[in-house]
Every structure is written in structure tokens, then in C-alpha cells.
Design an enzyme around this catalytic site. Sequence first.
Site, PDB file in Angstrom:
ATOM      1  N   GLY A 356      82.503  21.117  80.639  1.00  0.00           N
ATOM      2  CA  GLY A 356      81.862  22.163  81.805  1.00  0.00           C
ATOM      3  C   GLY A 356      81.013  21.146  82.347  1.00  0.00           C
ATOM      4  O   GLY A 356      80.228  20.933  82.151  1.00  0.00           O
ATOM      5  N   PRO A 357      81.131  22.282  83.479  1.00  0.00           N
ATOM      6  CA  PRO A 357      79.964  21.407  84.750  1.00  0.00           C
ATOM      7  C   PRO A 357      79.440  22.424  84.321  1.00  0.00           C
ATOM      8  O   PRO A 357      78.823  23.294  83.309  1.00  0.00           O
ATOM      9  CB  PRO A 357      80.711  22.349  86.100  1.00  0.00           C
ATOM     10  CG  PRO A 357      82.049  23.366  85.268  1.00  0.00           C
ATOM     11  CD  PRO A 357      82.479  23.380  84.444  1.00  0.00           C
ATOM     12  N   PRO A 358      77.787  21.697  85.488  1.00  0.00           N
ATOM     13  CA  PRO A 358      76.440  22.653  85.090  1.00  0.00           C
ATOM     14  C   PRO A 358      76.618  24.336  85.331  1.00  0.00           C
ATOM     15  O   PRO A 358      77.393  24.738  86.848  1.00  0.00           O
ATOM     16  CB  PRO A 358      75.274  22.073  85.831  1.00  0.00           C
ATOM     17  CG  PRO A 358      76.414  20.475  86.826  1.00  0.00           C
ATOM     18  CD  PRO A 358      77.852  20.695  86.175  1.00  0.00           C
ATOM     19  N   GLY A 359      75.929  25.156  84.823  1.00  0.00           N
ATOM     20  CA  GLY A 359      75.868  25.967  85.082  1.00  0.00           C
ATOM     21  C   GLY A 359      76.293  27.111  84.583  1.00  0.00           C
ATOM     22  O   GLY A 359      76.617  28.058  84.759  1.00  0.00           O
ATOM     23  N   VAL A 360      77.063  26.912  83.912  1.00  0.00           N
ATOM     24  CA  VAL A 360      78.222  27.760  82.878  1.00  0.00           C
ATOM     25  C   VAL A 360      77.982  28.098  81.827  1.00  0.00           C
ATOM     26  O   VAL A 360      78.917  29.233  81.442  1.00  0.00           O
ATOM     27  CB  VAL A 360      79.348  26.876  83.079  1.00  0.00           C
ATOM     28  CG1 VAL A 360      80.684  26.546  84.557  1.00  0.00           C
ATOM     29  CG2 VAL A 360      79.598  25.652  81.793  1.00  0.00           C
ATOM     30  N   GLY A 361      76.946  27.942  81.266  1.00  0.00           N
ATOM     31  CA  GLY A 361      76.572  28.620  80.220  1.00  0.00           C
ATOM     32  C   GLY A 361      76.673  28.022  78.849  1.00  0.00           C
ATOM     33  O   GLY A 361      76.044  28.361  77.715  1.00  0.00           O
ATOM     34  N   LYS A 362      76.405  26.542  79.485  1.00  0.00           N
ATOM     35  CA  LYS A 362      77.190  25.605  77.862  1.00  0.00           C
ATOM     36  C   LYS A 362      75.388  26.071  75.976  1.00  0.00           C
ATOM     37  O   LYS A 362      75.797  25.835  75.462  1.00  0.00           O
ATOM     38  CB  LYS A 362      77.238  24.130  78.395  1.00  0.00           C
ATOM     39  CG  LYS A 362      78.434  24.606  78.935  1.00  0.00           C
ATOM     40  CD  LYS A 362      78.382  23.100  79.531  1.00  0.00           C
ATOM     41  CE  LYS A 362      78.122  22.369  79.643  1.00  0.00           C
ATOM     42  NZ  LYS A 362      77.681  22.537  81.080  1.00  0.00           N
ATOM     43  N   THR A 363      74.640  25.354  76.604  1.00  0.00           N
ATOM     44  CA  THR A 363      73.604  25.277  76.420  1.00  0.00           C
ATOM     45  C   THR A 363      72.907  27.263  76.319  1.00  0.00           C
ATOM     46  O   THR A 363      72.708  27.754  74.599  1.00  0.00           O
ATOM     47  CB  THR A 363      72.239  24.850  77.103  1.00  0.00           C
ATOM     48  OG1 THR A 363      72.681  23.655  77.435  1.00  0.00           O
ATOM     49  CG2 THR A 363      70.893  25.259  76.082  1.00  0.00           C
ATOM     50  N   SER A 680      95.400  12.314  91.704  1.00  0.00           N
ATOM     51  CA  SER A 680      95.641  13.441  91.901  1.00  0.00           C
ATOM     52  C   SER A 680      96.168  14.034  93.688  1.00  0.00           C
ATOM     53  O   SER A 680      97.337  14.732  93.681  1.00  0.00           O
ATOM     54  CB  SER A 680      94.705  14.614  91.475  1.00  0.00           C
ATOM     55  OG  SER A 680      93.318  14.599  91.568  1.00  0.00           O
ATOM     56  N   LYS A 723      90.749  23.575  89.984  1.00  0.00           N
ATOM     57  CA  LYS A 723      91.157  22.924  91.637  1.00  0.00           C
ATOM     58  C   LYS A 723      92.112  24.971  92.231  1.00  0.00           C
ATOM     59  O   LYS A 723      91.475  25.464  93.312  1.00  0.00           O
ATOM     60  CB  LYS A 723      92.710  22.336  91.751  1.00  0.00           C
ATOM     61  CG  LYS A 723      91.666  21.014  91.204  1.00  0.00           C
ATOM     62  CD  LYS A 723      92.877  20.070  91.007  1.00  0.00           C
ATOM     63  CE  LYS A 723      92.236  18.093  90.406  1.00  0.00           C
ATOM     64  NZ  LYS A 723      93.169  17.439  90.791  1.00  0.00           N
TER      65      LYS A 723
END
Length: 804
Positions: A356-363, A680, A723
Site C-alpha cells: 500500500g502507499p506510504p502512511g496507511v499504517g503497514k508498519t 489506463s 482512483k
Amino acid sequence: MTQNREKFETRKLPMMPIRDVVIFPHMMTPFVVGRESSVRALEEALAADKKIFLATQHDASVDEPKANEIFQVGTVVNIVQSLKLPDGNIKVLVEGIERGKILQVTDGEGYFQATIRTVKYSTELTPAIESGMQRATGLFEQYVKLCQSLNYETMIAAVRMEDPAKLTDTIAANLQLSIEEKQELLEIFDPAERLNRIADVLDIEIEKLNMDRTIQSRVKRQMERAQKEYYLNEKIKAIQKELGRGEKSEWDELKKKVDAAGMPKEVHEKALQELKKLEAMPPMSAESTVSRNYLDWLLAVPWKKRSKEIRNIDRAEKVLNEDHYGLEKIKERILEFLAVRQLVKNPKGSILCFVGPPGVGKTSLGMSIARATGRKFVRMSLGGVRDEAEIRGHRRTYIGALPGQIIQMMRKAGTKNPVFMLDEVDKMSMDFRGDPSAALLEVLDPEQNYMFIDHYLDVEYDLSQVFFIATANVIHTIPAALQDRMEVLRLHGYTELEKMEIAKQFLVKKQRKQAGLTEKNLSFADDAIQHIIRCYTREAGVRNLEREIGNICRKVARKVVKHGAAYTVVISPENAGEFLGVIKFRELPAHEKSEVGLVTGLAWTEVGGSILSTEATIVDGKGKLMLTGKLGDVMQESAQAAMSYLRSRAARLGIARDFYRSVDIHIHVPEGAIPKDGPSAGITMATALASALTKIPVRRDLAMTGEITLRGKVLPIGGLKEKLLAAHRAGIFEVILPKDNEKDLPEVPENLRNAMKLHFAENMDQVLAIALERPLPQFQVAEETAQPIAPVTLPPAAGPTARQ
């Protein structure tokens, strides 16, 4: 036969206890007096006849000894010299006169006074005494030769005397004996008896020195001259060998640790073999250090210790909800994992990959999983790692070799079943030193990682109980073989509503606490958070949102310090600019009006979705297609495919078949400094071209995305949620999507689906029918004779040979 004449005398003298020294008669000895009682006794003696009685105390650490803590036999001395030092102490030089035995001790005036009895012996020099003196003198000469700390000439000169009493005291004073042994010699009053005892002591000490010399010579053969430290260690070892002791204590301790570590049989055998080799090595050799480090690593890695896992699904769900808002699919997968753990006794470790993109809470999600399951958490960053040895370690043959990061992190965790996060797995690279992603294939394969081999340890290590979690921003940079070993879970960007809830439940509280503020000092209105999200951030996650909230908190903290704790402020859209400055991002609504050749497309980026305006214009020329806006190869090919489709459908669009011969077509995608690529935008560019050629405007309140084929088919795209979020943020609520993406709608949040009007198209005819403000003209003539009126105005004919 020895003939002694004794003469007894009783006298009363000031007494001073002394530490760590025994003073013999006839010896000159300097020492420092510092205790108050000792100073008083010294002053009393100086005021009288300068005679004082010195006796050694039992325990040197006692500052104020009692009478029963002092040896009963001491020496009457004459104070030769005294000097008061700047620190208040007194340095004295005394000369021993005779032995004395304490009869009574009084402590009446702040110092000891002793009643002592002295004995004066008058010894005749019989042949036996003379023989004893010669024996003692000869032994002392041998002792001085062997003892390196005594000067031979000085000592030999000192013992050339005829008085047996003085001879024995001189020898006793210069022997390197313990306090107890010297006190024992002092307590022998009879010179003849003392002479025999001195000879026995010298025999023992000479034997010790000879043994030490033997040990020295043995050690010197094994050492290099410059290795002082090596020499000292070998000397200790040789001494222990002579005493019948070995270095067993350390090896026994290591063996106990090896036995208690819970190693598998093969590893245990290797550890014992290494321990046996280490025991035979010289302690200071380089090989010994390498071997000891290897054993330390074997013992430090957890072989049997494991965290007691919490398998309570309700508690885990509560923890996950406390730490993160949304992410329902991820939370559901974690709870499924825990459910399986309850039903299966020994399940294999899971291997997940959060994309996922940075800052979404993966870590932070990985840390929450560890907390919810009761496991330890360790994190290894793979960003920029390009050496395979970072994963597997170096072999022990290299200087400074260490295990790889996998084993090092397991040691840090201390248990064999931690949550192990492999952060930024998509940012690994490779060079001549190897490919770290290839080394991860074994680590992340449940069928292989139970026997993972690190190059340094060179033994099998079980990673099957580790819960591996990899994180990545994009998945296409991860090798296919590595992707195949992981279960990929996608974390999409947050909706505006989700960001607001995250800010209210987590970010505001966290930043307010870090700034030392209370809820009374600072609060945020809901529309203020929405304003910050829309005007000061452009991201899929919430990292910049947290940064902006923190910026406000710091500015408010300064005002609280300046105006006092009673200062309070409520952040609203009106006053947010005072704290955050000028708006960073203007809202990108639909175009102000519908225009010819201007279409709003949708794009996916690593930080989420974004809108992408596409412009097309027609100018006089020779049929050239110009593409600008830093477009990638795939995007340029999509533009060419769109152009070919329009040429093939010229009649259907109501334009001349040979329209391209006398015009140039220019397609531009604004924000030209940003690279753009991907298929796309195919229908977006086709729609822009059709609008420019037919002069029909495109609806301004509509966005679209989809790949186009030469036959006008609309193919599916990726990043649907991102999108749609981008369109929603830009105020566009009507979107054209490929028909095949209809199956992906469940991944889109329900509130977002309800807010949007979605059209699903299978071909370009359907796209144009929706996107253009008015329908295309219909032509019913046969294809061979159809002469549609082209909206494009061509130059007038120059003569009969002009090309039409």
C-alpha cells in the site's frame, strides 16, 4: 648448647595500631599517621621521650580498632623524624628498638596507652648458633638471587653481622611474606628459636621461587617476546597446572549453557565439538576469539524459548480496533490466523505482505499484530539492501564475520516465534555481491524455512514458527518467485471520512499529548479537520495530516507558554490558515466548463490516486501525432492505439477518412515534470481525440479510466479504489469504468460507492455516448459511398490536382 640470659622489664607507653605492616626491631620504617587517636598518641610520645609502642591490627579495613582487635606482640620504636603534611596527616620515620608484649591497654585520653613487658636476651655465640647464622645467611643469599625485587649487594651487606637477634630481624623484615607470617616471626622472642624458624621459612620461600622460575621458563618457550599479555595469561595457566587445577570452571559453565540451550541434536554436538577445540586453544590466540564468538552466538539464539501466544480472538479484535481505524480486510485475515491457531496444534508460520502507499499504517499494523497475539516484535528494514550476506551472514573465515540480519533479529527477539517485519521489501537491489531477494526465498518459504542455514552459524535453524510480515509500496518490483511465497494483502488509501475518524480518534490525541497540551487548550472542529485534509495534504495515508496537526499543536503550545495555561483555541476552517499558512493545495474540482478536447482521467501513484487532465488539439500539419507531458512508452503506445481506433471509426464519428493527412494532432498531459506511464489512460486520450476532431465538448463533471484496444474494447485497470478516491476528493462524482472492473466494487468502501455514479463500459462507443455533451451524428449510407461531413475544416483546394 644454647645459653640465653633473659632480662624482663615492664613499662607504660603510648600505643598506636598500624595497618598492613609489621615493624621489626633494628629496622627503619616510614609511614603516615592520619587517625585522630594515632595522632594524639604520636604527639604524647613526641612530648615525652619519643618512644611509642606499635602493634599491627588484625583487620586493616577497621578504622578504629578495639584493644582485642590488635595483635598482642608489637615493637617499641624510637621516633626519628616527624613531618606534618598539608592535609593534616603526619609522616613519621621510626626505628625499631625491641619487642614487647601487651599486658594491659587503657583508652583514657583519646588514645591507647599500653603496659608492656619487654624481654632482653643475651645469647652466647655457641657453635650451634654460629652454624644456624651461617645457614640463615646462606639461604638468604639464595633468596635474594632468586627474588628480583631485592638488591643483592645491599641485602648481603645488611646481613653481615654477629648478633643472631639482629640478623633474624633484618632477614624477617626483608622477606616477602604475608602479615600473618611476619607477625608469627615477631612473636618469637628467643633469638635461637627465631633463627631456626627463619631458616625453615627461607627454605619454603626458595622452593616457591624455584617453582616460579620453572614456570617462567616453561611459559617463555611458548610465547613471543613482545606479547606481554599473552605471557601473563600463560603464566597463570602454568601456575594452575602446577597446583593441579585446570580452567575447568569456565568450560564447565559453558557446557552447562550448551546443555540448557535446548539445541537440536546436530547443533548440540557441533557446539560441544567447538567447545572442545576452544579448550585446547591458547586463550589469547585469534582462533580462540573467533571460536568463542561463535559459541556465544550459538548460545544467544533462541532454540526453545517461545512467547506464550494469546489466542483470544475477542481480545485481538479489540487491540486491532484500538490501534487502527478501518482496514477491515486485514483485521479479518489476522483473526482468521488466530482462529486456525486455536484449532491446529502446530500450524506453520504465516507469511503476509502488506502492499500500500506510504502512511496507511503497514508498519504500525505489524506492531499491533504482535501486541494482539502476545508475541515479541522485531523489524528489519530492507530498503537499499543489496548484499546477500545481509540476510545469510558471512562465513567464519572472514575477519569480523557476523550472522545475517535474520539471525541477529531472532537473537534480539529472544523467542523463536516473534512477529518478524521485513520492511520495504520492494526496495531491495542487487549487485556483484549477490541478490538479497534470492536469499529471502528460503526464509519466506514455509516448506524450507524450518531448516534455514545462516553462513556464520552453519547449522539448521527453525524459522517455521515465526510470523513473517513483509511491507511494500508497490509489488511489481518484487521478484515473481518472492511474490509467490507471500500472501499479498493490499492496504488502499483512506477515504476522507476515514481520515477524519483517524484524526479524531488517534492523531489529534497523540500530537496534543506530545506538545504537552490538554483538551481545554486545543480542540478541532470536524470541518477544520476536513479543511486540513483537503487544502494542506495530498496523500493516500495520514502521515502529512499528522504532521500538519502537530504543526498546529506546537504553535498553540507556544501561545500557552506566552499567555498562560488558561489559553484555549478551537481550530476551524477560518483560523486554520493562521497556524498552517497559505493553502498548499487548491481543490481540483471539475473543469469550470465543458471544453473541446479536455478530459479528466484518473491515475494511480505510489501515494494513492490522482486526477489527470488530458488535452488534445488539432493544428494544420502533415498528419503528425505529438505527445508531451513526460509520457512513458506504454502511455505513448496507448495514444497511438487510440489514434488508430479513431481512424478506423472515422465514418462512425462523422469525420473524413483522410482527416489525418492535413492536420497535426497534439496530446498533452499537464504537470509535465512528473513522469507518467501505464495503459489506463487509453480511453481518456481516445475521448480527448474524438472531442477535438468532432468539436463536441466533453462533460466537465465526469472522469474516466480504462485501457483501449485497436477495436475499441475497454479493458480492466488496477487501483480502482485509489482512483475513485481521487475523483471523490476532486469533487467529481460520476466515473466511467471498464465493465470487467465491476467485480472489484466490493473492495470500495460502501460510503464511497453510494456517493458516486459509476458507468461500466465495454467499448468506446459506450464511453463516447456518456462522455460527450451531445450525441454523435448518425450516418446510414453504405460504407462505400458514405461521405460524412467532417467537422474539421481543411484548407481550400489549390487547383485540379489538390488532394482531398
